[in-house]
Design a protein around this motif. Structure first.
Motif, PDB file in Angstrom:
ATOM      1  N   UNK A  80       0.834  -1.194   0.000  1.00 16.11           N
ATOM      2  CA  UNK A  80       0.000   0.000   0.000  1.00 16.11           C
ATOM      3  C   UNK A  80       0.869   1.244   0.000  1.00 16.11           C
ATOM      4  N   UNK A  81       0.510   2.172  -0.873  1.00 15.79           N
ATOM      5  CA  UNK A  81       1.236   3.445  -0.929  1.00 15.79           C
ATOM      6  C   UNK A  81       0.307   4.579  -0.544  1.00 15.79           C
ATOM      7  N   UNK A 132       7.034  20.651   2.471  1.00 14.70           N
ATOM      8  CA  UNK A 132       6.445  19.848   3.545  1.00 14.70           C
ATOM      9  C   UNK A 132       5.532  18.800   2.928  1.00 14.70           C
ATOM     10  N   UNK A 133       5.579  17.598   3.489  1.00 18.71           N
ATOM     11  CA  UNK A 133       4.743  16.501   3.003  1.00 18.71           C
ATOM     12  C   UNK A 133       3.411  16.488   3.737  1.00 18.71           C
ATOM     13  N   UNK A 134       2.336  16.353   2.964  1.00 16.28           N
ATOM     14  CA  UNK A 134       0.981  16.240   3.518  1.00 16.28           C
ATOM     15  C   UNK A 134       0.268  15.085   2.825  1.00 16.28           C
ATOM     16  N   UNK A 157       3.807   9.120  -4.791  1.00 15.70           N
ATOM     17  CA  UNK A 157       3.310   7.921  -4.119  1.00 15.70           C
ATOM     18  C   UNK A 157       4.452   7.356  -3.271  1.00 15.70           C
ATOM     19  N   UNK A 158       4.267   7.323  -1.953  1.00 15.19           N
ATOM     20  CA  UNK A 158       5.326   6.870  -1.055  1.00 15.19           C
ATOM     21  C   UNK A 158       4.768   5.815  -0.108  1.00 15.19           C
ATOM     22  N   UNK A 159       5.698   5.117   0.512  1.00 14.68           N
ATOM     23  CA  UNK A 159       5.289   4.183   1.557  1.00 14.68           C
ATOM     24  C   UNK A 159       4.825   4.968   2.772  1.00 14.68           C
ATOM     25  N   UNK A 160       3.808   4.485   3.474  1.00 14.16           N
ATOM     26  CA  UNK A 160       3.326   5.196   4.652  1.00 14.16           C
ATOM     27  C   UNK A 160       4.440   5.383   5.678  1.00 14.16           C
ATOM     28  N   UNK A 165       6.383   6.218   9.337  1.00 17.18           N
ATOM     29  CA  UNK A 165       6.105   5.767  10.702  1.00 17.18           C
ATOM     30  C   UNK A 165       5.269   6.804  11.447  1.00 17.18           C
ATOM     31  N   UNK A 166       5.583   8.062  11.238  1.00 19.69           N
ATOM     32  CA  UNK A 166       4.803   9.123  11.884  1.00 19.69           C
ATOM     33  C   UNK A 166       3.737   9.596  10.909  1.00 19.69           C
ATOM     34  N   UNK A 167       2.476   9.546  11.315  1.00 15.84           N
ATOM     35  CA  UNK A 167       1.411   9.917  10.372  1.00 15.84           C
ATOM     36  C   UNK A 167       1.542  11.374   9.930  1.00 15.84           C
ATOM     37  N   UNK A 168       1.220  11.598   8.665  1.00 21.39           N
ATOM     38  CA  UNK A 168       1.282  12.942   8.100  1.00 21.39           C
ATOM     39  C   UNK A 168      -0.038  13.675   8.323  1.00 21.39           C
ATOM     40  N   UNK A 169       0.058  14.975   8.427  1.00 18.93           N
ATOM     41  CA  UNK A 169      -1.158  15.790   8.476  1.00 18.93           C
ATOM     42  C   UNK A 169      -1.823  15.769   7.109  1.00 18.93           C
ATOM     43  N   UNK A 170      -3.134  15.896   7.116  1.00 19.29           N
ATOM     44  CA  UNK A 170      -3.886  15.884   5.866  1.00 19.29           C
ATOM     45  C   UNK A 170      -3.914  17.265   5.231  1.00 19.29           C
TER      46      UNK A 170
END
Length: 658
Positions: free
Chosen positions: A2-3, A22-24, A60-63, A65-70
């Motif tokens: 899953x990506x 910044x990644x969201x 498209x990245x692997x999830x 470890x720390x969840x990203x903000x939406x």
């Protein structure tokens, strides 16, 4: 596996530590709306609020470890940030040790919803076709510079001296010949299916250029960009640039970032004008942005002017820009006027210039250029001759008219009871003559002749062909129908006394631009000036003067032979930045740093470094700005909070002024 769909966003913030992507995470509800270049709204955890930004790329990245903000919302579906514009903003910001968001704030106008809806409903831009007659006209104009047509097609960097005389593209309307040259280059580029961007200093130059372009460029392909536009008009013009059809953009310094389709030409007119220097952080000059853009887009770059700046001449000397001479060298008839034997040495208008003006007035208008506006811009004590200063702010006093109460040019307060603090005299003396006082004096010397004042308070763009004395400040000279029958350049010695490294270049530019308004063969009298600058004007050898300036500055390590960065702020912050800079650029010599010296707020230092050291130097300075900003965010317990942004950096300052 899953990506996760991730949006990389550049937030719109002045904080230097936020100048990165910044990644969201993109929620499913927005998956169909996101696209690179659109405006978005995202949460900023450190600030606890929502901020605007630009979606630069999707991945498209692997999830993690720390969840990203939406991602919170897509503000507009229009991709206003193109990949090439972001790359240019990033390069320009890195070169100037600044933030990309500051560049984009200048380049991209604010969103106007109605203008956006109207543009989307209109279906985009129409196909652009250049008339055959316009193509033939442009070829004829470009033929005056052998090799220019081929240079434009090959995407070269060229510098040329524009023809110094007025032309009449329409009956009764005169413009500078330089407008036809730049317009022809733009038409040539548009005919080849590519866009052209022409950057000019002010609205007067822009109006002349638009007049010529309107006759040869389809209406839908001519785009105007300047600060005088309303917000909807400016945003609508920006949307037209984004269309997949070529266009010709004419505007002020921010137009250099215009995200046009298939850029083929970037042209700068009169790059020595200070209006092309961006005052907002990070202060990237339009010339530097144009050089970066040309290198990225592989389009042609054209520097044109009546003079040659030392910056462009340095590029010519190192082979980065090619000097392209005209087939036929045209020069004004310049006369160096000095007082003759028997005349008063303080005579403002020598007899030769006076006689030339009297003779020329029989045929048409005469231009008189002065250094300052107003009546008496400078007052001195009538006894000791010391400058008269305001008792409240120490600003210089001036007189708006004869017999008027003096007032301060800084705070605007009047000084009805002024007395000299040195000799206690209450008498003033007018130490200089502004445009209005000069007009009054010439009105007495030439009774019955029309007197026209053109300055900041009295803007005049054109004058007719009837006899008149036009008294204008530098840069405010109107255009005369048929050209001026004579030009008198006054106050040259006073202009040269300014404490400025580039005062010679500036004076030569002011005088040359005024001389270019003269009719062919009309005399141009430069009053009371001798030396290299006067000789360069008389012989019209501006490139040689620029080369001589470079030769004089090189041993002293003055710009533009080297790059200069100014650091200001608290002494600990400046000292830390200088220490880090010497570590990052060990080749800096012992005399590279000037200062630190006491300034209005803290201290100020200048750093001189070679162009080859530019990348390492700006990276170090930028890192110091970010480190200081992070240290200033929170103060240790028990200590008062420190102000933010205690270190400020400006790269490529034009003058070594501590």
């Amino acid at each position: 596996m899953t990506t996760l769909l991730v949006a990389r966003v550049l937030v719109d913030s002045p904080l230097p530590q936020l100048d990165r992507l910044f990644d969201y995470a993109v929620p499913d509800a927005l998956a169909g709306e996101v696209a690179p270049g659109v405006r978005v709204r995202v949460p900023l955890r450190t600030a606890g609020r929502m901020v605007d930004g630009y979606l630069v790329e999707l991945a498209q990245v692997e999830p993690p470890e720390r969840p990203l903000s939406d991602l919170d919302a897509v503000v507009s579906p229009v991709p206003v940030l193109t990949p090439s514009l972001y790359a240019l903003a990033r390069r320009a910001a890195d070169r100037a040790a600044g933030s990309a968001s500051d560049i984009l704030r200048v380049a991209i106008p604010k969103r106007m919803v109605r203008a956006e809806k109207a543009w989307l409903a209109g279906g985009g831009a129409e196909s652009v076709q250049v008339a055959a007659a316009s193509g033939s006209w442009s070829a004829g104009v470009l033929a005056d510079f052998p090799g220019l047509d081929d240079a434009l097609a090959a995407g070269e960097r060229v510098a040329l001296d524009a023809p110094p005389f007025p032309v009449q593209p329409l009956e009764g309307v005169d413009v500078g010949a330089w407008t036809e040259l730049l317009a022809a280059a733009a038409v040539r580029t548009l005919a080849n299916g590519r866009s052209a961007v022409i950057v000019v200093p002010d609205h007067r130059d822009q109006a002349q250029l638009e007049l010529v372009l309107a006759a040869h460029v389809p209406a839908g392909a001519l785009v105007r960009v300047d600060a005088r536009q309303s917000s909807p008009d400016r945003y609508g013009a920006y949307l037209r640039m984004l269309a997949d059809e070529p266009c010709v953009v004419v505007g002020n310094r921010s137009a250099v970032y215009a995200p046009v389709h298939a850029p083929g030409l970037i042209a700068l007119w009169d790059d020595g004008d200070p209006l092309l220097s961006e005052p907002l952080s990070p202060g990237v000059h339009a010339r530097d942005a144009a050089l970066l853009r040309q290198e990225a887009d592989r389009c042609a770059l054209l520097f044109a002017g009546h003079t040659r700046t030392s910056d462009v001449e340095r590029l010519v000397a190192v082979g980065w820009v090619r000097d392209l001479p005209a087939a036929r060298r045209a020069t004004p008839r310049v006369v160096l006027s000095a007082t003759r034997e028997g005349e008063s040495r303080g005579a403002r208008v020598p007899s030769a210039a006076f006689a030339a003006a009297r003779e020329a007035l029989q045929d048409g208008p005469v231009l008189v250029q002065v250094s300052r506006p107003g009546f008496a811009p400078v007052l001195v004590c009538g006894e000791c001759r010391r400058p008269a200063r305001c008792a409240h702010c120490s600003g210089p006093l001036r007189a708006r008219r004869r017999g008027a109460v003096p007032e301060c040019t800084w705070c605007g307060r009047s000084a009805p009871g002024w007395t000299c603090p040195h000799c206690a005299s209450d008498r003033f003396r007018m130490a200089s003559s502004g445009s209005e006082r000069t007009a009054e004096e010439l009105g007495r010397a030439f009774p019955g002749v029309r007197i026209i004042v053109a300055d900041g308070d009295h803007p005049v763009s054109h004058v007719d062909a009837r006899p008149a004395l036009v008294v204008a400040t530098r840069g405010a000279e109107p255009i005369a129908v048929g050209g001026y029958r004579a030009v008198i350049l006054l106050d040259g010695d006073r202009m040269l006394q300014a404490e400025d490294l580039r005062v010679g270049e500036s004076c030569l530019r002011w005088w040359s631009n005024a001389a270019a308004l003269a009719a062919p063969g009309a005399p141009v009298h430069l009053v009371g000036v001798a030396g290299p600058v006067a000789r360069a004007l008389a012989t019209w050898t501006h490139a040689a003067y620029a080369r001589a300036e470079l030769a004089d500055r090189a041993p002293l390590r003055m710009p533009p032979t080297v790059r200069v960065a100014a650091l200001s702020g608290d002494r600990p912050a400046v000292d830390a930045a200088l220490t880090a800079l010497r570590t990052a650029v060990p080749a800096l010599d012992a005399e590279a740093v000037l200062g630190p010296m006491a300034a209005d707020e803290g201290v100020r230092a200048l750093v001189r470094f070679d162009y080859a050291q530019g990348t390492a130097a700006t990276e170090s300075l930028r890192a110091s700005v970010i480190a200081e900003a992070l240290r200033s965010r929170k103060a240790p317990k028990g200590r008062p909070a420190r102000p933010r942004n205690t270190l400020r950096v400006r790269v490529d300052v034009p003058d070594l002024d501590l």
